[in-house]
Design an enzyme around this catalytic site. Structure first.
Site, PDB file in Angstrom:
ATOM      1  CE  LYS A   1      35.141  34.511  38.172  1.00  0.00           C
ATOM      2  NZ  LYS A   1      35.756  33.322  38.786  1.00  0.00           N
TER       3      LYS A   1
ATOM      4  CE  LYS B   1      40.031  31.529  43.702  1.00  0.00           C
ATOM      5  NZ  LYS B   1      38.698  31.238  43.124  1.00  0.00           N
TER       6      LYS B   1
END
Length: 325
Positions: free
Chosen positions: A148, A244
């Site tokens: 991240k 997703k």
């Protein structure tokens, strides 16, 4: 059909931080559908980035209680709710119910080939370069690490991770945290460090410029990719899309997105929110044909639910009917 809705809180093993903030608990909404003695389950994670909350998602699902009692079908659900977390939980509960009532596996029910195990990325939370290097060292044995990222300090973070895990394949996720200047400055360095994929470098809605920028590292659309309607603006800007189920609104639309994205020449990544194996299980269906699998949500929890997915290191095995499908 009877409907039950629950808000569940699942503590994380460690604080999970991305460019937009941190969390220590996964607040999920689970749904149970019961019909003629059979039960189907689904789960979603409401996401504030898309204007969702636990309360708003529960309210969306609750409004369909009369329609469900009157016999709403999974296909009717697709137009009754927009793409998003609420529809995902219900859609996946419908699929599970259909499997249980028919005595068929999800692979038979969806007319798909028998499944195989997958190798998932493992996510390193956004932190200081030193802390991310330590996390990389602890997970250096994993074949694929996802980092991240957030800002101008990202090269230092990736350099530290590369030092900590010299053999691992690296992908990075900026979560819309860059602008064009940061992109042009950092992408050549990320290529030099061996990064193989960059997720969503620019904010959704401001990413058309990517069509004119160099791509020394392939780009993957995440926040810019939701359902079928979002794919038209992505082709030409990205090489890959991250599917997703909490964005597509369930497995039904996710399978359609996978088919259309492939037709458009886009590669497939299947990702997840930080949630339990009940959320991951339907995503495993979509991920069978994916170039990149990022279904590590249960690995980030302090404890998963009963009959959770089996992981052997970074190898992920298909769900059993006791969990879902």
């Amino acid at each position: 059909m009877e409907l039950a809705i629950a808000h569940e809180r699942w503590p994380l093993r460690h604080a999970f931080t991305i460019a937009r903030g941190s969390r220590t608990v996964a607040d999920v909404v689970s749904v149970t559908l019961q019909l003629q003695g059979f039960t189907g389950r689904g789960e979603c994670l409401p996401y504030a980035r898309y204007g969702e909350s636990v309360a708003s998602v529960i309210a969306q699902i609750e409004r369909l209680r009369p329609a469900l009692a009157a016999g709403m079908t999974r296909m009717q659900l697709q137009s009754a709710l927009p793409a998003g977390a609420a529809r995902n939980a219900l859609d996946c509960a419908f699929w599970d119910l259909e499997c249980k009532s028919s005595g068929q596996s999800i692979w038979q029910q969806a007319a798909l080939p028998a499944p195989h195990s997958l190798h998932t990325a493992y996510t390193l939370s956004l932190d200081t370069p030193a802390r991310m290097q330590q996390m990389a060292q602890e997970n250096a044995w994993r074949p694929l690490l996802k980092l991240k990222l957030a800002d101008d300090e990202d090269i230092a973070r990736v350099s530290a991770v590369r030092e900590g895990a010299p053999q691992a394949r690296l992908i990075v996720d900026a979560n819309e945290g860059w602008d064009e200047a940061i992109y042009l400055r950092q992408v050549p360095e990320l290529a030099r460090l061996g990064v193989t994929l960059i997720e969503q470098p620019l904010p959704a809605g401001k990413d058309a410029v990517l069509a004119q920028l160099p791509h020394p590292v392939p780009l993957c659309a995440d926040e810019s990719c939701h359902d079928l309607d979002s794919l038209g603006a992505i082709a030409g800007c990205y090489e890959m899309v991250n599917i997703k189920l909490d964005k597509t609104g369930g497995l039904t639309e996710a399978l359609r997105v996978r088919e259309e994205a492939t037709r458009l020449g886009l590669q497939i990544m299947v990702g997840c929110m930080v949630s339990t194996s009940l959320s991951m299980a339907p995503a495993v269906v979509v991920a069978q044909q994916a170039s990149v699998v990022d279904l590590d949500g249960p690995l980030l929890l302090a404890e998963d639910r009963e009959y959770g997915l089996r992981y052997d290191g970074s190898e992920l095995f298909p769900p059993t009917p006791a969990l879902w499908g």
